[in-house]
Design an enzyme around this catalytic site. Sequence first.
Site, PDB file in Angstrom:
ATOM      1  CE1 TYR A 142      20.393  45.328  -9.477  1.00 15.10           C
ATOM      2  CE2 TYR A 142      20.197  43.220  -8.344  1.00 15.10           C
ATOM      3  CZ  TYR A 142      20.859  44.048  -9.225  1.00 15.10           C
ATOM      4  OH  TYR A 142      21.983  43.605  -9.870  1.00 15.10           O
ATOM      5  CB  THR A 143      14.104  45.970  -3.164  1.00 13.60           C
ATOM      6  OG1 THR A 143      15.042  45.701  -2.112  1.00 13.60           O
ATOM      7  CG2 THR A 143      13.955  44.733  -4.027  1.00 13.60           C
TER       8      THR A 143
END
Length: 747
Positions: A142-143
Amino acid sequence: MITDMAKKKTSSEKKVNVNAQIEGAGIVLEQPITTTLETNYLPYAMSVIISRALPEIDGFKPSHRKLLYTMYKMGLLSGSRTKSANVVGQTMRLNPHGEGAIYETMVRLSRGCEALLHPYVDSKGNFGKAYSRDMAYAASRYTEVKLDAICGELFRDIDKDTVDFVPNYDNTTTEPLLLPVTYPSVLVNANVGIAVSMASAICPFNLKEVCDTTIALLKNKDHNVADTLKGPDFPGGGLMIYNAEELEKIYRTGRGSVKIRARYNYDKDQNCIEITEIPPTTTVEAIIDKIGELIKAAKIREISDVRDETDLSGLKLTIDLKRGIDADKLMAKLYRMTPLEDSYSCNFNILIGGSPQVMGVYQIIEEWAAFRYECVRRRTLFDLQKKKDKLHLLKGLGTILLDIDKAIRIIRETDEEAEVVPNLMIGFGIDEIQADYVAEIKLRYLNKEYILKRLQETDDLEKAIAEMEEILRDKKRIHKIIIEELEQVSKKFGKPRKTLLTYPEEIEEEEEIEEIADYPVNLFLTAEGYFKKITPQSLRMSSVQKLKEGDEIKTHLETTNNIDLLFFTDKCQVYKSNAAEFDDTKASVMGDYIPAKLGFDEDEKLFAMVATKDYSETVLFFFLNGKVGKVPLKSYETKTKRKKLANAYSDKSPLVALFASAEDGEYLLTSSAQKKLLFNSAMIAPKSTRDTQGVAVLTVKKNHFLESVAQFDENMLANPHRYRTKTLPSAGIKLREEDAGEQLSLI
């Protein structure tokens, strides 16, 4: 059944056959423990120390270096971010310890985590927070990440042979042993590690201050670091209590500690304290938990609510106050009782050439300067060789350009392509490298402009080579280059301090006095050493005392809850406490056993208890040999909360009785010869030393001693004047029958 047994037998036979095929299987060999440690444990310990837990002079542990170098090779120093999962996967080519460990390392290096003063990873997404225990970071898918701009200073000229490279774990690629950092990054970002039998804790310092200090030391070895390096600068800010001696100790030895306290502001409209910066050693949750414990224990009564209001704008811990509370005084108490003020212990343990060394700031900067000197020297050598190689080619070209027609004729008259270079070498007296370079020149370049540019470039190269050779010969020139690079880094990346300084004289220290609820109580002490604190209301409801068999009440005092208690023992010691430290109880319980409650020594017994508010009383010690010691109770008052004092009274003769009173009075002494003496305590002077032997009051003959002592009451003797003495010591007189009073039997 028979089939099962047959199967088991067959299986057993197979196992026997397998064991028979393994040489030495089943044989137990004895091995000394020292051999086991040397062959198994020591290599593991060395691996942890050298290849995992301790940073090196470039400021990085292997896991950090592998991750950042992978990102550099991925081209993440410029351009857009990429998913963290991509970086984690690529890093496993250098660091095969699992994606979880790699990603956690990346999180700590990221801007979003706020764990570093100058983050190395520019991040997007949830990376948690260093100041929060419960705020978890998002998964790597997600990052997104890329290298921060300051990483350009970590990898500058890394491709110019500035540092050594070694093969990775599977020999498929190479990685740098160190990064050629252009500033002492080891002092700029915090680094904590626990190895085997040793650890490291390097606090961060302000980048600009570190660069200024390094420059000053390169110019003058006797420079005082404290003039330019004001102290640690933590990413979470806070206030550092300035201690010049402790800082000098850290700068010289690499060991010491600094006190950091939280920063706050008081919102008058909302009547609350807003804490915006906390020490690096704690978390918001730990602070809230501790305050909650203190509120439950009734040690803090000024707070009505505590909540975490941290949001995208940053950390904020809000404390709601009750009416009329002084916020500064409350914070002084919270600093003392919670992690809002804490110490950061420094231990500058760094690997130098594969060997762990604890060094101060002076030595670290000296080692870094030596490391950087070698990087600049190797870079200069690399550039010098490149320029020499190019000059060599241009000189060959210059030879050809003297007679271009001849060169063209040689090439045209050569039958085979392979013979072109040898023929040029023979025709112009140049080497193979030069001839090959000339042969590759396009016809379009054989013009006047090109020739003039190449000749001009030759002159420039010769000047540059001479300059580089001069640099390599002069150490000061290399130092000048290092200083110039430090100035550039300081100007480009320097920031104001986050951790502000406060001086001890600016701090209004609140006395460490806990607010103790003061209310009437009755104190009971038994002969066996049991203590009870009972409120008047409870005593009125039930006054029947529960006692151990054969025990009796020795002392009963009507006083208040906030009173100091001194328990004198038969071992010449006194144990200090306060009535508030004992729980309220009832007459129907045994009470607290004082020797166990206060931790008496083995075989130590309680002798007497003295209660005091202001230590204004005087203590009288009556000894078996007839001497009396008079000591002000102030002698037992201490500035610190010491619980135990030795040499509370003299051990030259056994103690018979002990009395404490604010005023002088009369005491009736009885000897073993049944002689009585009435004397006033004003007749003897107080002594400043606690273990005084006292003054001879009662003269006792051989084999006789002081038997008992009582505070005199008019009912004790009908004619007390007969027993009073005007001079000391006195032997006393035998009690006459007509002098016996009502209370004689109690003496």
